[in-house]
Design an enzyme around this catalytic site. Structure first.
Site, mmCIF file in Angstrom:
data_model
loop_
_atom_site.group_PDB
_atom_site.id
_atom_site.type_symbol
_atom_site.label_atom_id
_atom_site.label_comp_id
_atom_site.label_asym_id
_atom_site.label_seq_id
_atom_site.Cartn_x
_atom_site.Cartn_y
_atom_site.Cartn_z
ATOM 1 N N LYS A 42 0.758 -1.192 0.126
ATOM 2 C CA LYS A 42 0.083 -0.025 0.024
ATOM 3 C C LYS A 42 0.806 1.285 -0.041
ATOM 4 O O LYS A 42 2.169 1.299 0.347
ATOM 5 C CB LYS A 42 -0.964 0.030 1.317
ATOM 6 N N HIS A 45 1.038 6.815 3.998
ATOM 7 C CA HIS A 45 0.366 7.721 4.554
ATOM 8 C C HIS A 45 0.633 8.452 5.909
ATOM 9 O O HIS A 45 1.477 8.106 6.504
ATOM 10 C CB HIS A 45 -1.254 7.122 4.727
ATOM 11 N N HIS A 48 1.814 6.541 9.201
ATOM 12 C CA HIS A 48 2.891 5.958 9.156
ATOM 13 C C HIS A 48 3.924 7.053 9.828
ATOM 14 O O HIS A 48 4.905 6.706 10.502
ATOM 15 C CB HIS A 48 3.578 5.638 8.066
#
Length: 164
Positions: A42, A45, A48
Site C-alpha cells: 500500500k 500515508h 505511518h
C-alpha cells in the site's frame, strides 16, 4: 522539607555550565528499535509518520542515555498479506513475473485479495500455502515477493537497504 540554598546553587550552576546530563549508565545496552513498518503493498500515508516519529524519539532518548541504538524500519514482511497478494497476482496477473504491475494495481489487488481471503475458503487456503512456500524460500514465491517489494519501494520512493 527544606532544600539547602547551597545545594540549589550548585545544582543550577552545574546545569547552566554543563547542560542537562543523562544519568550514569550501569550497563551500556545494544537496543534495536523496530518502527513504522508500513504495508509494502500500500502507499505510505500520514499514519505511518506517527510510529516513525515515536520510534525515532525513543531512539534519540536511548542514544542520549548512552545506549547503542540500531534503528530498523522493517519493510516487506512475509505474513498473510503476501500470501493473499501472491495468490491473487497468480490469478489476476499471471504474467507478473515478467511485467511489474504498477503500484496502483498492486493496491487494488491487495484490496481484492483481502475480500477474497475473507469470503472464499479455497482462496484463503491457497493464500496460506503461498505463505508456506514463501517461508520455505521457494524461488517462484520469493521472486514474487521481491517483485512486490521493488514495485512498492519504487512507488513510495523507499531506499532499498544495503543488506537486502
Amino acid at each position: 522539607v527544606w532544600i539547602s540554598r547551597n545545594y540549589c546553587q550548585r545544582l543550577l550552576t552545574n546545569i547552566l555550565t554543563k547542560g542537562v546530563l543523562p544519568p550514569r549508565l550501569l550497563r551500556r545496552l545494544k537496543v534495536i528499535v523496530d518502527f513504522s513498518s508500513p504495508n509494502i503493498a500500500k502507499e505510505m500515508h500520514v499514519g505511518h509518520l506517527r510510529s516513525t516519529i515515536i520510534g525515532d524519539s525513543i531512539c534519540r532518548l536511548l542514544e542520549y542515555l548512552g545506549h547503542d541504538v540500531e534503528r530498523v524500519n522493517h519493510i516487506g514482511d512475509w505474513g498473510t498479506q503476501f500470501g493473499m497478494l501472491i495468490a491473487h497476482l497468480q490469478d489476476k496477473y499471471p504474467n507478473y513475473r515478467t511485467e511489474s504491475p504498477p503500484l496502483a494495481h498492486l493496491q487494488a489487488f491487495y484490496k481484492e485479495s483481502k475480500v477474497l481471503f475473507d469470503t472464499d475458503e479455497a482462496f484463503k487456503k491457497r493464500a496460506y500455502e503461498c505463505v508456506v512456500q514463501l517461508q520455505a524460500f521457494n524461488p517462484e514465491y520469493t521472486a514474487a515477493w521481491k517483485l512486490i517489494c521493488d514495485v512498492s519501494r519504487k512507488g513510495n520512493n523507499y531506499r532499498k537497504p544495503k543488506s537486502v
